[in-house]
Scaffold this motif. Structure first.
Motif, PDB file in Angstrom:
ATOM      1  N   GLN A  85       0.835  -1.181   0.000  1.00  0.00           N
ATOM      2  CA  GLN A  85       0.000   0.000   0.000  1.00  0.00           C
ATOM      3  C   GLN A  85       0.877   1.240   0.000  1.00  0.00           C
ATOM      4  OE1 GLN A  85      -2.142  -1.124   3.634  1.00  0.00           O
ATOM      5  NE2 GLN A  85      -4.007  -0.979   2.443  1.00  0.00           N
ATOM      6  N   LEU A  86       0.541   2.196  -0.863  1.00  0.00           N
ATOM      7  CA  LEU A  86       1.288   3.435  -0.936  1.00  0.00           C
ATOM      8  C   LEU A  86       0.326   4.603  -0.897  1.00  0.00           C
ATOM      9  CD1 LEU A  86       3.902   2.645  -3.748  1.00  0.00           C
ATOM     10  CD2 LEU A  86       4.366   2.924  -1.313  1.00  0.00           C
ATOM     11  N   LEU A  87       0.756   5.667  -0.250  1.00  0.00           N
ATOM     12  CA  LEU A  87      -0.016   6.903  -0.226  1.00  0.00           C
ATOM     13  C   LEU A  87       0.864   8.005  -0.789  1.00  0.00           C
ATOM     14  CD1 LEU A  87      -1.884   6.871   3.193  1.00  0.00           C
ATOM     15  CD2 LEU A  87      -2.924   7.209   0.969  1.00  0.00           C
ATOM     16  N   GLU A  88       0.488   8.523  -1.932  1.00  0.00           N
ATOM     17  CA  GLU A  88       1.257   9.584  -2.568  1.00  0.00           C
ATOM     18  C   GLU A  88       0.630  10.929  -2.258  1.00  0.00           C
ATOM     19  OE1 GLU A  88       4.244   7.278  -4.431  1.00  0.00           O
ATOM     20  OE2 GLU A  88       4.009   9.448  -4.423  1.00  0.00           O
ATOM     21  N   GLN A  89       1.456  11.846  -1.781  1.00  0.00           N
ATOM     22  CA  GLN A  89       0.963  13.184  -1.525  1.00  0.00           C
ATOM     23  C   GLN A  89       1.490  14.140  -2.574  1.00  0.00           C
ATOM     24  OE1 GLN A  89       1.416  12.818   3.226  1.00  0.00           O
ATOM     25  NE2 GLN A  89       0.948  14.885   2.525  1.00  0.00           N
ATOM     26  N   SER A  90       0.656  15.123  -2.912  1.00  0.00           N
ATOM     27  CA  SER A  90       1.098  16.173  -3.818  1.00  0.00           C
ATOM     28  C   SER A  90       0.486  17.496  -3.390  1.00  0.00           C
ATOM     29  CB  SER A  90       0.695  15.825  -5.258  1.00  0.00           C
ATOM     30  OG  SER A  90      -0.718  15.743  -5.375  1.00  0.00           O
ATOM     31  N   PRO A  91       1.204  18.604  -3.556  1.00  0.00           N
ATOM     32  CA  PRO A  91       2.596  18.601  -3.986  1.00  0.00           C
ATOM     33  C   PRO A  91       3.533  18.162  -2.876  1.00  0.00           C
ATOM     34  CG  PRO A  91       1.938  20.797  -3.373  1.00  0.00           C
ATOM     35  CD  PRO A  91       0.707  19.940  -3.237  1.00  0.00           C
ATOM     36  N   GLN A  92       4.795  17.962  -3.239  1.00  0.00           N
ATOM     37  CA  GLN A  92       5.797  17.561  -2.260  1.00  0.00           C
ATOM     38  C   GLN A  92       6.220  18.761  -1.425  1.00  0.00           C
ATOM     39  OE1 GLN A  92       8.858  15.518  -4.413  1.00  0.00           O
ATOM     40  NE2 GLN A  92       9.632  14.516  -2.581  1.00  0.00           N
ATOM     41  N   PHE A  93       6.370  19.901  -2.113  1.00  0.00           N
ATOM     42  CA  PHE A  93       6.766  21.147  -1.462  1.00  0.00           C
ATOM     43  C   PHE A  93       5.839  22.256  -1.931  1.00  0.00           C
ATOM     44  CE2 PHE A  93      10.645  19.386   0.120  1.00  0.00           C
ATOM     45  CZ  PHE A  93      11.116  18.543  -0.870  1.00  0.00           C
ATOM     46  N   LEU A  94       5.559  23.188  -1.045  1.00  0.00           N
ATOM     47  CA  LEU A  94       4.689  24.301  -1.395  1.00  0.00           C
ATOM     48  C   LEU A  94       5.112  25.523  -0.593  1.00  0.00           C
ATOM     49  CD1 LEU A  94       2.219  25.042  -3.079  1.00  0.00           C
ATOM     50  CD2 LEU A  94       0.774  24.261  -1.211  1.00  0.00           C
ATOM     51  N   SER A  95       5.411  26.603  -1.306  1.00  0.00           N
ATOM     52  CA  SER A  95       5.765  27.849  -0.638  1.00  0.00           C
ATOM     53  C   SER A  95       4.799  28.921  -1.125  1.00  0.00           C
ATOM     54  CB  SER A  95       7.206  28.253  -0.971  1.00  0.00           C
ATOM     55  OG  SER A  95       7.546  29.468  -0.324  1.00  0.00           O
ATOM     56  N   ILE A  96       4.044  29.492  -0.209  1.00  0.00           N
ATOM     57  CA  ILE A  96       3.021  30.458  -0.588  1.00  0.00           C
ATOM     58  C   ILE A  96       3.088  31.693   0.306  1.00  0.00           C
ATOM     59  CG2 ILE A  96       1.435  28.713  -1.477  1.00  0.00           C
ATOM     60  CD1 ILE A  96      -0.127  28.984   1.151  1.00  0.00           C
ATOM     61  N   GLN A  97       2.357  32.721  -0.086  1.00  0.00           N
ATOM     62  CA  GLN A  97       2.282  33.938   0.711  1.00  0.00           C
ATOM     63  C   GLN A  97       1.107  33.857   1.684  1.00  0.00           C
ATOM     64  OE1 GLN A  97       5.555  35.245  -0.429  1.00  0.00           O
ATOM     65  NE2 GLN A  97       4.362  36.877   0.520  1.00  0.00           N
ATOM     66  N   GLU A  98       1.260  34.521   2.796  1.00  0.00           N
ATOM     67  CA  GLU A  98       0.188  34.607   3.789  1.00  0.00           C
ATOM     68  C   GLU A  98      -1.096  35.094   3.108  1.00  0.00           C
ATOM     69  OE1 GLU A  98       1.235  37.137   7.019  1.00  0.00           O
ATOM     70  OE2 GLU A  98      -0.618  36.770   8.131  1.00  0.00           O
ATOM     71  N   GLY A  99      -2.220  34.458   3.426  1.00  0.00           N
ATOM     72  CA  GLY A  99      -3.504  34.852   2.867  1.00  0.00           C
ATOM     73  C   GLY A  99      -3.953  34.013   1.687  1.00  0.00           C
ATOM     74  N   GLU A 100      -3.020  33.273   1.074  1.00  0.00           N
ATOM     75  CA  GLU A 100      -3.388  32.432  -0.067  1.00  0.00           C
ATOM     76  C   GLU A 100      -4.086  31.161   0.400  1.00  0.00           C
ATOM     77  OE1 GLU A 100       0.512  33.679  -2.760  1.00  0.00           O
ATOM     78  OE2 GLU A 100      -0.290  31.657  -2.893  1.00  0.00           O
ATOM     79  N   ASN A 101      -4.788  30.539  -0.538  1.00  0.00           N
ATOM     80  CA  ASN A 101      -5.422  29.247  -0.274  1.00  0.00           C
ATOM     81  C   ASN A 101      -4.576  28.141  -0.900  1.00  0.00           C
ATOM     82  OD1 ASN A 101      -7.574  30.765   0.757  1.00  0.00           O
ATOM     83  ND2 ASN A 101      -8.664  30.715  -1.188  1.00  0.00           N
ATOM     84  N   LEU A 102      -4.710  26.918  -0.375  1.00  0.00           N
ATOM     85  CA  LEU A 102      -3.960  25.811  -0.940  1.00  0.00           C
ATOM     86  C   LEU A 102      -4.696  24.503  -0.683  1.00  0.00           C
ATOM     87  CD1 LEU A 102      -1.861  24.025   1.412  1.00  0.00           C
ATOM     88  CD2 LEU A 102      -1.924  26.455   1.990  1.00  0.00           C
ATOM     89  N   THR A 103      -4.377  23.516  -1.524  1.00  0.00           N
ATOM     90  CA  THR A 103      -4.934  22.174  -1.340  1.00  0.00           C
ATOM     91  C   THR A 103      -3.819  21.151  -1.451  1.00  0.00           C
ATOM     92  OG1 THR A 103      -7.048  22.857  -2.326  1.00  0.00           O
ATOM     93  CG2 THR A 103      -6.620  20.492  -2.175  1.00  0.00           C
ATOM     94  N   VAL A 104      -3.815  20.215  -0.531  1.00  0.00           N
ATOM     95  CA  VAL A 104      -2.868  19.102  -0.531  1.00  0.00           C
ATOM     96  C   VAL A 104      -3.657  17.827  -0.804  1.00  0.00           C
ATOM     97  CG1 VAL A 104      -1.202  17.796   0.835  1.00  0.00           C
ATOM     98  CG2 VAL A 104      -1.387  20.276   1.129  1.00  0.00           C
ATOM     99  N   TYR A 105      -3.105  16.984  -1.678  1.00  0.00           N
ATOM    100  CA  TYR A 105      -3.793  15.763  -2.066  1.00  0.00           C
ATOM    101  C   TYR A 105      -3.055  14.528  -1.550  1.00  0.00           C
ATOM    102  CZ  TYR A 105      -6.187  18.968  -5.194  1.00  0.00           C
ATOM    103  OH  TYR A 105      -6.918  20.011  -5.692  1.00  0.00           O
ATOM    104  N   CYS A 106      -3.847  13.521  -1.245  1.00  0.00           N
ATOM    105  CA  CYS A 106      -3.316  12.259  -0.735  1.00  0.00           C
ATOM    106  C   CYS A 106      -4.022  11.148  -1.510  1.00  0.00           C
ATOM    107  CB  CYS A 106      -3.619  12.179   0.768  1.00  0.00           C
ATOM    108  SG  CYS A 106      -3.225  10.625   1.573  1.00  0.00           S
TER     109      CYS A 106
END
Lengths: 118, 111
Positions: free
Chosen positions: B2-23
């Motif tokens: 069983q493997l769980l891949e997450q994306s993105p691996q690295f994320l650098s954003i500015q304060e106030g932005e939105n983001l989504t991490v996937y698994c």
């Protein structure tokens, strides 16, 4: 609730010596505890499952004679790194699964132990 | 395996932005957990999801479990520097009580 402690938080030792790391569940009982190893900026790698009153179950590739695990009570598991070498330097983290967790595999983690072998 | 891949691996954003991490995985899990870890500390459990399609909210964090219980997402609204850390998903469900950890997403939120 669900607090897990580890001791020591960091340790430096000479090559060839043994180091013992303790993992305690402070406010719950845990028949099952887990030991992980983590390299910088990487995910956790499960080393072994520690079972109270029985032998630990080791993951493939983990030497059971090198990483000795003892789970003597429902609140304490220990990991002993025997004859440590520089390549054993890492961040070791334990976790405990409360006996009353309800079957959802929830684990609560200790703060980790940074081992450096010179 | 069983493997769980997450994306993105690295994320650098500015304060106030939105983001989504996937698994994502090809395996079905009975439960899926999200953890956040700060440098030199152990992971801290954020949420556990157990039902396909389930959505849970924790302040600015929204977690979703896929309908087929093979994938999950973490959405952060208006990210803050305090959200910086390593985010880990972990799938459970075997008889052994083991968790399968994802590959991790390292998030940096710049002020």
């Amino acid at each position: 609730g669900a607090v897990v402690s580890q001791h020591p938080s960091w340790v430096i030792c000479k090559s060839g010596t043994s180091v013992k790391i303790e993992c305690r569940s402070l406010d719950f009982q845990a028949t099952t505890m887990f030991w992980y190893r983590q390299f910088p900026k990487q995910s956790l790698m499960l080393m072994a499952t520690s079972n109270e009153g029985s032998k630990a179950t080791y993951e493939q590739g983990v030497e059971k004679d090198k990483f000795l695990i003892n789970h003597a009570s429902l609140t304490l598991s220990t990991l002993t790194v025997t004859s440590a070498h520089p390549e054993d330097s890492s961040f070791y983290i334990c976790s405990a699964s409360p006996d009353e967790a309800g079957g959802w595999n929830e684990q609560f983690f200790g703060p980790g132990t940074r081992l450096t072998v010179l | 395996t069983q493997l769980l891949e997450q994306s993105p691996q690295f994320l650098s954003i500015q304060e106030g932005e939105n983001l989504t991490v996937y698994c994502n995985s090809s395996s079905v899990f009975s439960s899926l957990q999200w953890y956040r870890q700060e440098p030199g500390e152990g992971p801290v459990l954020l949420v556990t999801v157990v039902t396909g399609g389930e959505v849970k909210k924790l302040k600015r964090l929204t977690f979703q479990f896929g309908d087929a219980r093979k994938d999950s997402s973490l959405h952060i609204t208006a990210a803050q520097p305090g959200d910086t850390g390593l985010y880990l998903c972990a799938g459970g469900g075997g008889a052994t009580n083991k968790l399968i950890f994802g590959t991790g997403t390292l998030l940096a939120v710049q002020p």
